[in-house]
Design an enzyme around this catalytic site. Structure first.
Site, PDB file in Angstrom:
ATOM      1  N   CYS A   7       4.507   4.601 -10.042  1.00  0.00           N
ATOM      2  CA  CYS A   7       4.660   3.397  -9.215  1.00  0.00           C
ATOM      3  C   CYS A   7       3.534   2.434  -9.593  1.00  0.00           C
ATOM      4  O   CYS A   7       2.962   2.557 -10.681  1.00  0.00           O
ATOM      5  CB  CYS A   7       4.683   3.742  -7.728  1.00  0.00           C
ATOM      6  SG  CYS A   7       3.192   4.550  -7.106  1.00  0.00           S
ATOM      7  N   ASN A  10      -0.080   4.282  -7.488  1.00  0.00           N
ATOM      8  CA  ASN A  10      -0.176   5.749  -7.473  1.00  0.00           C
ATOM      9  C   ASN A  10      -0.881   6.253  -6.213  1.00  0.00           C
ATOM     10  O   ASN A  10      -1.567   7.269  -6.237  1.00  0.00           O
ATOM     11  CB  ASN A  10      -0.892   6.283  -8.741  1.00  0.00           C
ATOM     12  CG  ASN A  10      -0.729   7.785  -8.980  1.00  0.00           C
ATOM     13  OD1 ASN A  10      -1.607   8.410  -9.581  1.00  0.00           O
ATOM     14  ND2 ASN A  10       0.341   8.395  -8.509  1.00  0.00           N
ATOM     15  N   CYS A  12       0.955   5.400  -2.898  1.00  0.00           N
ATOM     16  CA  CYS A  12       1.981   5.433  -1.831  1.00  0.00           C
ATOM     17  C   CYS A  12       3.243   6.177  -2.255  1.00  0.00           C
ATOM     18  O   CYS A  12       3.583   7.201  -1.682  1.00  0.00           O
ATOM     19  CB  CYS A  12       2.342   4.023  -1.377  1.00  0.00           C
ATOM     20  SG  CYS A  12       0.991   3.183  -0.508  1.00  0.00           S
ATOM     21  N   ARG A  13       3.973   5.665  -3.248  1.00  0.00           N
ATOM     22  CA  ARG A  13       5.287   6.237  -3.541  1.00  0.00           C
ATOM     23  C   ARG A  13       5.248   7.413  -4.510  1.00  0.00           C
ATOM     24  O   ARG A  13       5.801   8.479  -4.219  1.00  0.00           O
ATOM     25  CB  ARG A  13       6.220   5.136  -4.099  1.00  0.00           C
ATOM     26  CG  ARG A  13       6.566   4.087  -3.050  1.00  0.00           C
ATOM     27  CD  ARG A  13       7.173   2.853  -3.687  1.00  0.00           C
ATOM     28  NE  ARG A  13       6.192   2.136  -4.500  1.00  0.00           N
ATOM     29  CZ  ARG A  13       6.459   1.103  -5.266  1.00  0.00           C
ATOM     30  NH1 ARG A  13       7.698   0.658  -5.350  1.00  0.00           N
ATOM     31  NH2 ARG A  13       5.498   0.500  -5.948  1.00  0.00           N
ATOM     32  N   SER A  14       4.613   7.240  -5.682  1.00  0.00           N
ATOM     33  CA  SER A  14       4.679   8.337  -6.670  1.00  0.00           C
ATOM     34  C   SER A  14       3.953   9.610  -6.220  1.00  0.00           C
ATOM     35  O   SER A  14       4.401  10.712  -6.579  1.00  0.00           O
ATOM     36  CB  SER A  14       4.228   7.880  -8.064  1.00  0.00           C
ATOM     37  OG  SER A  14       2.936   7.343  -8.051  1.00  0.00           O
ATOM     38  N   ASP A 124       8.247  -0.637  -2.038  1.00  0.00           N
ATOM     39  CA  ASP A 124       6.801  -0.491  -1.860  1.00  0.00           C
ATOM     40  C   ASP A 124       6.445  -0.629  -0.367  1.00  0.00           C
ATOM     41  O   ASP A 124       6.714  -1.669   0.236  1.00  0.00           O
ATOM     42  CB  ASP A 124       6.138  -1.618  -2.670  1.00  0.00           C
ATOM     43  CG  ASP A 124       4.631  -1.548  -2.638  1.00  0.00           C
ATOM     44  OD1 ASP A 124       4.085  -0.712  -1.894  1.00  0.00           O
ATOM     45  OD2 ASP A 124       4.004  -2.350  -3.349  1.00  0.00           O
TER      46      ASP A 124
END
Ligand code: 4NP
Length: 156
Positions: A7, A10, A12-14, A124
Site C-alpha cells: 500500500c 505500510n 494501515c492496509r498492507s 485508504d
C-alpha cells in the site's frame, strides 16, 4: 509461493493483509507460503502499524504489533512471485519502478481474486473513522481467503 502486499504507507492496509495471511497460514498449516508487506512511500519506515489498525485487528484476534513498515524495493520484483497493490495508485507506483513486462505481470490488485475483473480497491482509511478500519479488515479478510483459494491452497 512468495506474496508481497503493498500500500502507500505500510501502516494501515498492507499490514492487515500480512497479518491475516500469516494467521490463515498458521490456522491451515499452509506450507511453501511466504508473506510480506511494504509501502511505496518511505513515510513510515520501521514504524509499527497505525494504532487504529492494530486495535481493530486485535478485535478479530489478529496481532499486528510485531510488524514494522518498510519501503518497496525494486529487488522485490525478483524476490516475490506475486505483488498485490491495494489500489490503482499503488499499482502505478510499483510498475513505475521497473520497465520489464515480466515484472509488471506479477503486479495485481489485492481484491482481483475476490472480485475478478472489477478493479475493486481497498480504500485508504488513514483519514477515516473506526468504521473505515473495520471495512478494511473485512475486505482484506475475505480477499485473503479468496486469494489463497485462488492460488490453490485449500482452506476447507
Ligand atoms: P496505508 O495508509 O497506505 O494503508 O498504510 C496510509 C498511511 C499513511 C499515509 C497515507 C496512507 N500517509 O500519508 O502518511
Amino acid at each position: 509461493m512468495k506474496i508481497l502486499v503493498v500500500c502507500l504507507g505500510n501502516i494501515c492496509r498492507s499490514p492487515v493483509a500480512e497479518g491475516i495471511l500469516l494467521h490463515l497460514k498458521e490456522q491451515y498449516q499452509l506450507e511453501n507460503l511466504v508473506i510480506d508487506s511494504a509501502g511505496t512511500s518511505g513515510y513510515h519506515i520501521n514504524e509499527a502499524p497505525d494504532n487504529r489498525t492494530i486495535q481493530n485487528a486485535l478485535k478479530h484476534g489478529v496481532n499486528l504489533k510485531p510488524l514494522r513498515a518498510r519501503q518497496f524495493n525494486p529487488s522485490d520484483f525478483d524476490e516475490f512471485d506475486l505483488i498485490l497493490g491495494m489500489d490503482e495508485s499503488n499499482i502505478k507506483n510499483i510498475k513505475s519502478l521497473s520497465p520489464l513486462p515480466a515484472h509488471h505481470k506479477k503486479v495485481k490488485l489485492f481484491l482481483d481474486y475476490l472480485y475478478p475483473n472489477e478493479n475493486k480497491i481497498v480504500p485508504d482509511p488513514y483519514y477515516g473513522t473506526e468504521k473505515d478500519f473495520e471495512e478494511v479488515f473485512q475486505l482484506v479478510w475475505n480477499g485473503s481467503k479468496a486469494l489463497l483459494n485462488g492460488l490453490g491452497y485449500s482452506l476447507k
